[in-house]
Design a protein around this motif. Structure first.
Motif, PDB file in Angstrom:
ATOM      1  N   THR A 108      -0.334  -3.732  -0.468  1.00  0.00           N
ATOM      2  CA  THR A 108      -0.418  -2.486   0.281  1.00  0.00           C
ATOM      3  C   THR A 108      -0.696  -1.338  -0.686  1.00  0.00           C
ATOM      4  O   THR A 108      -0.488  -1.448  -1.884  1.00  0.00           O
ATOM      5  CB  THR A 108       0.886  -2.201   1.050  1.00  0.00           C
ATOM      6  OG1 THR A 108       1.948  -2.137   0.113  1.00  0.00           O
ATOM      7  CG2 THR A 108       1.142  -3.270   2.080  1.00  0.00           C
ATOM      8  N   ILE A 109      -1.164  -0.245  -0.123  1.00  0.00           N
ATOM      9  CA  ILE A 109      -1.478   0.938  -0.909  1.00  0.00           C
ATOM     10  C   ILE A 109      -0.404   1.977  -0.641  1.00  0.00           C
ATOM     11  O   ILE A 109      -0.006   2.200   0.507  1.00  0.00           O
ATOM     12  CB  ILE A 109      -2.862   1.478  -0.499  1.00  0.00           C
ATOM     13  CG1 ILE A 109      -3.926   0.450  -0.863  1.00  0.00           C
ATOM     14  CG2 ILE A 109      -3.136   2.826  -1.134  1.00  0.00           C
ATOM     15  CD1 ILE A 109      -5.234   0.708  -0.209  1.00  0.00           C
ATOM     16  N   ASP A 110       0.074   2.617  -1.699  1.00  0.00           N
ATOM     17  CA  ASP A 110       1.045   3.704  -1.591  1.00  0.00           C
ATOM     18  C   ASP A 110       0.708   4.697  -2.685  1.00  0.00           C
ATOM     19  O   ASP A 110       0.989   4.469  -3.860  1.00  0.00           O
ATOM     20  CB  ASP A 110       2.474   3.175  -1.741  1.00  0.00           C
ATOM     21  CG  ASP A 110       3.527   4.226  -1.403  1.00  0.00           C
ATOM     22  OD1 ASP A 110       3.187   5.433  -1.340  1.00  0.00           O
ATOM     23  OD2 ASP A 110       4.688   3.841  -1.214  1.00  0.00           O
ATOM     24  N   VAL A 111       0.038   5.783  -2.302  1.00  0.00           N
ATOM     25  CA  VAL A 111      -0.485   6.746  -3.256  1.00  0.00           C
ATOM     26  C   VAL A 111       0.011   8.141  -2.877  1.00  0.00           C
ATOM     27  O   VAL A 111      -0.029   8.522  -1.702  1.00  0.00           O
ATOM     28  CB  VAL A 111      -2.024   6.731  -3.256  1.00  0.00           C
ATOM     29  CG1 VAL A 111      -2.580   7.732  -4.241  1.00  0.00           C
ATOM     30  CG2 VAL A 111      -2.545   5.339  -3.564  1.00  0.00           C
ATOM     31  N   ARG A 154      -0.073   5.738   2.749  1.00  0.00           N
ATOM     32  CA  ARG A 154       0.301   4.325   2.658  1.00  0.00           C
ATOM     33  C   ARG A 154      -0.592   3.557   3.616  1.00  0.00           C
ATOM     34  O   ARG A 154      -0.836   4.008   4.723  1.00  0.00           O
ATOM     35  CB  ARG A 154       1.769   4.137   3.053  1.00  0.00           C
ATOM     36  CG  ARG A 154       2.712   4.719   1.986  1.00  0.00           C
ATOM     37  CD  ARG A 154       4.103   4.901   2.512  1.00  0.00           C
ATOM     38  NE  ARG A 154       4.087   6.156   3.278  1.00  0.00           N
ATOM     39  CZ  ARG A 154       5.042   6.552   4.081  1.00  0.00           C
ATOM     40  NH1 ARG A 154       6.092   5.809   4.280  1.00  0.00           N
ATOM     41  NH2 ARG A 154       4.938   7.695   4.719  1.00  0.00           N
ATOM     42  N   GLU A 186      -2.696  -4.023   4.793  1.00  0.00           N
ATOM     43  CA  GLU A 186      -3.803  -4.912   4.472  1.00  0.00           C
ATOM     44  C   GLU A 186      -4.690  -5.063   5.697  1.00  0.00           C
ATOM     45  O   GLU A 186      -4.222  -5.068   6.816  1.00  0.00           O
ATOM     46  CB  GLU A 186      -3.262  -6.275   4.044  1.00  0.00           C
ATOM     47  CG  GLU A 186      -2.412  -6.183   2.801  1.00  0.00           C
ATOM     48  CD  GLU A 186      -1.819  -7.513   2.400  1.00  0.00           C
ATOM     49  OE1 GLU A 186      -2.142  -8.522   3.029  1.00  0.00           O
ATOM     50  OE2 GLU A 186      -1.029  -7.520   1.457  1.00  0.00           O
ATOM     51  N   TYR A 237     -10.480  -4.091   3.130  1.00  0.00           N
ATOM     52  CA  TYR A 237      -9.572  -3.248   2.364  1.00  0.00           C
ATOM     53  C   TYR A 237      -8.565  -4.064   1.563  1.00  0.00           C
ATOM     54  O   TYR A 237      -8.142  -3.657   0.494  1.00  0.00           O
ATOM     55  CB  TYR A 237      -8.877  -2.251   3.302  1.00  0.00           C
ATOM     56  CG  TYR A 237      -9.900  -1.370   3.959  1.00  0.00           C
ATOM     57  CD1 TYR A 237     -10.454  -0.305   3.281  1.00  0.00           C
ATOM     58  CD2 TYR A 237     -10.367  -1.651   5.230  1.00  0.00           C
ATOM     59  CE1 TYR A 237     -11.444   0.481   3.855  1.00  0.00           C
ATOM     60  CE2 TYR A 237     -11.347  -0.866   5.827  1.00  0.00           C
ATOM     61  CZ  TYR A 237     -11.883   0.199   5.118  1.00  0.00           C
ATOM     62  OH  TYR A 237     -12.860   0.965   5.688  1.00  0.00           O
ATOM     63  N   ALA A 265      -8.186  -3.540  -2.592  1.00  0.00           N
ATOM     64  CA  ALA A 265      -6.972  -2.719  -2.733  1.00  0.00           C
ATOM     65  C   ALA A 265      -6.871  -1.959  -4.052  1.00  0.00           C
ATOM     66  O   ALA A 265      -6.589  -0.763  -4.049  1.00  0.00           O
ATOM     67  CB  ALA A 265      -5.720  -3.562  -2.494  1.00  0.00           C
ATOM     68  N   PRO A 266      -7.080  -2.573  -5.208  1.00  0.00           N
ATOM     69  CA  PRO A 266      -6.952  -1.799  -6.459  1.00  0.00           C
ATOM     70  C   PRO A 266      -7.967  -0.658  -6.543  1.00  0.00           C
ATOM     71  O   PRO A 266      -7.620   0.467  -6.906  1.00  0.00           O
ATOM     72  CB  PRO A 266      -7.181  -2.839  -7.560  1.00  0.00           C
ATOM     73  CG  PRO A 266      -6.839  -4.150  -6.922  1.00  0.00           C
ATOM     74  CD  PRO A 266      -7.270  -4.006  -5.486  1.00  0.00           C
ATOM     75  N   ALA A 302      -6.993   2.063  -3.971  1.00  0.00           N
ATOM     76  CA  ALA A 302      -5.875   2.916  -4.401  1.00  0.00           C
ATOM     77  C   ALA A 302      -6.357   3.994  -5.370  1.00  0.00           C
ATOM     78  O   ALA A 302      -5.974   5.163  -5.248  1.00  0.00           O
ATOM     79  CB  ALA A 302      -4.772   2.075  -5.033  1.00  0.00           C
ATOM     80  N   ARG A 303      -7.211   3.636  -6.308  1.00  0.00           N
ATOM     81  CA  ARG A 303      -7.745   4.628  -7.262  1.00  0.00           C
ATOM     82  C   ARG A 303      -8.582   5.673  -6.540  1.00  0.00           C
ATOM     83  O   ARG A 303      -8.484   6.870  -6.816  1.00  0.00           O
ATOM     84  CB  ARG A 303      -8.578   3.950  -8.346  1.00  0.00           C
ATOM     85  CG  ARG A 303      -7.754   3.285  -9.427  1.00  0.00           C
ATOM     86  CD  ARG A 303      -8.587   2.884 -10.633  1.00  0.00           C
ATOM     87  NE  ARG A 303      -9.665   1.953 -10.332  1.00  0.00           N
ATOM     88  CZ  ARG A 303      -9.523   0.638 -10.212  1.00  0.00           C
ATOM     89  NH1 ARG A 303      -8.331   0.096 -10.371  1.00  0.00           N
ATOM     90  NH2 ARG A 303     -10.558  -0.126  -9.936  1.00  0.00           N
ATOM     91  N   ARG A 331      -6.305   8.020  -4.477  1.00  0.00           N
ATOM     92  CA  ARG A 331      -5.623   8.978  -5.354  1.00  0.00           C
ATOM     93  C   ARG A 331      -6.579  10.086  -5.788  1.00  0.00           C
ATOM     94  O   ARG A 331      -6.248  11.264  -5.745  1.00  0.00           O
ATOM     95  CB  ARG A 331      -5.038   8.282  -6.570  1.00  0.00           C
ATOM     96  CG  ARG A 331      -4.489   9.291  -7.580  1.00  0.00           C
ATOM     97  CD  ARG A 331      -3.219   8.842  -8.258  1.00  0.00           C
ATOM     98  NE  ARG A 331      -2.736   9.827  -9.201  1.00  0.00           N
ATOM     99  CZ  ARG A 331      -2.130  10.959  -8.892  1.00  0.00           C
ATOM    100  NH1 ARG A 331      -1.928  11.291  -7.636  1.00  0.00           N
ATOM    101  NH2 ARG A 331      -1.716  11.790  -9.811  1.00  0.00           N
TER     102      ARG A 331
END
Length: 149
Positions: free
Chosen positions: A2-5, A112, A115, A119, A123-124, A127-128, A131
């Motif tokens: 999951t994404i949390d930025v 946030r 999945e 996406y 994911a990596p 996330a970048r 951000r």
């Protein structure tokens, strides 16, 4: 995965002023990266914008058009706007907070995401990219507000 930025920025204006602009969906396309349109497609139970209201956004992200709907889960101006996706390519939770700071307002955006298809694989990178977009969003928010003074 999951994404949390989260991104934050001190904006040299009072929280009420920053939140009034940032929490108004009519300004989304002016300061939020990738958003082309935003439309209030469901009013809150008591009318207008608030808990239960839904905003439909059309955005471009990573070269793709994305249409999604965010429902307001919590709305406590000028401190908090919390929204969750109810339609779109992936589960998403977006939280804006605006706290008093000695130099103005500490503006914070947290995204946030769950999945989902493409996406999950990206994911990596995603996330970048998120951000970077959030940092630009807060920079653009400040620029818009300072130029309006």
């Amino acid at each position: 995965m999951t994404i949390d930025v989260t991104a934050e920025r001190v904006v040299p204006l009072p929280p009420e002023q920053v939140a009034a602009y940032a929490m108004d969906w009519r300004h989304d396309a002016e300061w939020t990266q990738g958003i082309r349109t935003a439309e209030l497609t469901r009013e809150a139970d008591g009318g207008g914008f608030g808990v239960g209201a839904e905003v439909t956004r059309t955005a471009h992200f990573l070269g793709r058009r994305i249409d999604y709907v965010l429902r307001v889960a919590a709305y406590n101006p000028p401190e908090l706007l919390d929204m969750v996706s109810v339609a779109g390519p992936m589960p998403m939770h977006v939280t804006y907070t605006f706290d008093p700071h000695p130099d103005g307002t500490l503006a914070r955006i947290r995204v946030r995401g769950g999945e989902g298809g493409f996406y999950r694989l990206a994911a990596p990178l995603l996330a970048r990219q998120v951000r970077g977009n959030l940092v630009k969003d807060l920079r653009d928010l400040q620029a818009r507000l300072v130029e309006r003074r």
